[in-house]
Design an enzyme around this catalytic site. Structure first.
Site, PDB file in Angstrom:
ATOM      1  N   SER A  31       0.847  -1.183   0.000  1.00 21.03           N
ATOM      2  CA  SER A  31       0.000   0.000   0.000  1.00 21.03           C
ATOM      3  C   SER A  31       0.889   1.241   0.000  1.00 21.03           C
ATOM      4  O   SER A  31       1.671   1.439  -0.931  1.00 21.03           O
ATOM      5  CB  SER A  31      -0.967  -0.033   1.180  1.00 21.03           C
ATOM      6  OG  SER A  31      -1.956   0.964   1.044  1.00 21.03           O
ATOM      7  N   ASP A 123      -9.431  -5.132  -5.210  1.00 17.83           N
ATOM      8  CA  ASP A 123      -8.961  -3.968  -4.460  1.00 17.83           C
ATOM      9  C   ASP A 123      -9.690  -2.713  -4.953  1.00 17.83           C
ATOM     10  O   ASP A 123      -9.575  -2.351  -6.113  1.00 17.83           O
ATOM     11  CB  ASP A 123      -7.449  -3.810  -4.660  1.00 17.83           C
ATOM     12  CG  ASP A 123      -6.829  -2.739  -3.793  1.00 17.83           C
ATOM     13  OD1 ASP A 123      -7.564  -1.951  -3.164  1.00 17.83           O
ATOM     14  OD2 ASP A 123      -5.585  -2.684  -3.758  1.00 17.83           O
ATOM     15  N   HIS A 155      -7.785  -4.990  -0.896  1.00 20.17           N
ATOM     16  CA  HIS A 155      -6.539  -4.277  -0.638  1.00 20.17           C
ATOM     17  C   HIS A 155      -5.688  -4.933   0.451  1.00 20.17           C
ATOM     18  O   HIS A 155      -4.463  -4.907   0.379  1.00 20.17           O
ATOM     19  CB  HIS A 155      -6.849  -2.825  -0.255  1.00 20.17           C
ATOM     20  CG  HIS A 155      -5.646  -1.966  -0.187  1.00 20.17           C
ATOM     21  ND1 HIS A 155      -4.898  -1.643  -1.296  1.00 20.17           N
ATOM     22  CD2 HIS A 155      -5.044  -1.357   0.871  1.00 20.17           C
ATOM     23  CE1 HIS A 155      -3.892  -0.890  -0.945  1.00 20.17           C
ATOM     24  NE2 HIS A 155      -3.947  -0.689   0.366  1.00 20.17           N
TER      25      HIS A 155
END
Length: 183
Positions: A31, A123, A155
């Protein structure tokens, strides 16, 4: 960014203290950590032998129109106060240029490190296409890449089987590219 220079300073300190080998450094992140990893290998291509990225943010200009956290894109590009002021459902051309400029994709022409990507097909935070476009650009330049897409993951990439597979593959990738000696 400060984050990039902080990581480089930490790497230099670890090398100076004898805790790390400067010729065998890798970057791994997910991320925002993937965002940072992309910046590290793009801005300091001579420092990293390989990289691993989990659902990385690579192009804020691409992400802004489809993410579930568009405000984060503005904050990342402009800082907290200015970012909050600028949040809009319709980013300006100036915003889009800024998003691109502060993204790892802005440094992609400098990347030389082999990279492995783990992406969640479901995601909503970071679009799957963001990862694929970056990978395609790397491949067009002959950079070695490996991509694992987890079809049922979002995600977080946190399903037990996904956790196992992604970390196993990162360990394999590091072994392939870091000159790891077996004892």
């Amino acid at each position: 960014t400060n984050d990039v220079e902080d990581c480089i300073a930490a790497l230099d300190a670890a090398v100076a203290a004898g805790y790390a080998d400067s010729s065998r450094a890798a970057a791994v992140g997910g991320s925002h950590g993937g965002f940072l990893t992309g910046h590290l290998v793009g801005q300091h291509p001579d420092r990293f032998k390989c990289a691993g990225l989990r659902n990385p943010v690579l192009n804020l200009a691409l992400m802004i129109g489809v993410t579930d956290i568009p405000d984060w894109c503005f904050i990342e590009a402009y800082g907290t106060q200015e970012g909050h002021k600028r949040v809009s459902a319709e980013p300006s051309l100036e915003d889009l240029a800024r998003f691109h400029a502060v993204s790892p994709v802005a440094h992609i022409s400098h990347v030389r490190a082999p990279m492995i990507f783990m992406l969640g097909a479901k995601d909503r935070r970071v679009p799957l296409d963001d990862g694929w476009r970056y990978v395609d650009a790397l491949r067009s330049r002959g950079i070695e890449t490996r991509v694992l897409v987890f079809p049922e993951d979002t995600h977080a990439l946190d399903k037990p089987q996904t956790e196992f597979e992604q970390w196993l593959n990162i360990a394999w990738w590091l072994k392939q590219h870091m000159d790891v000696k077996q004892s």
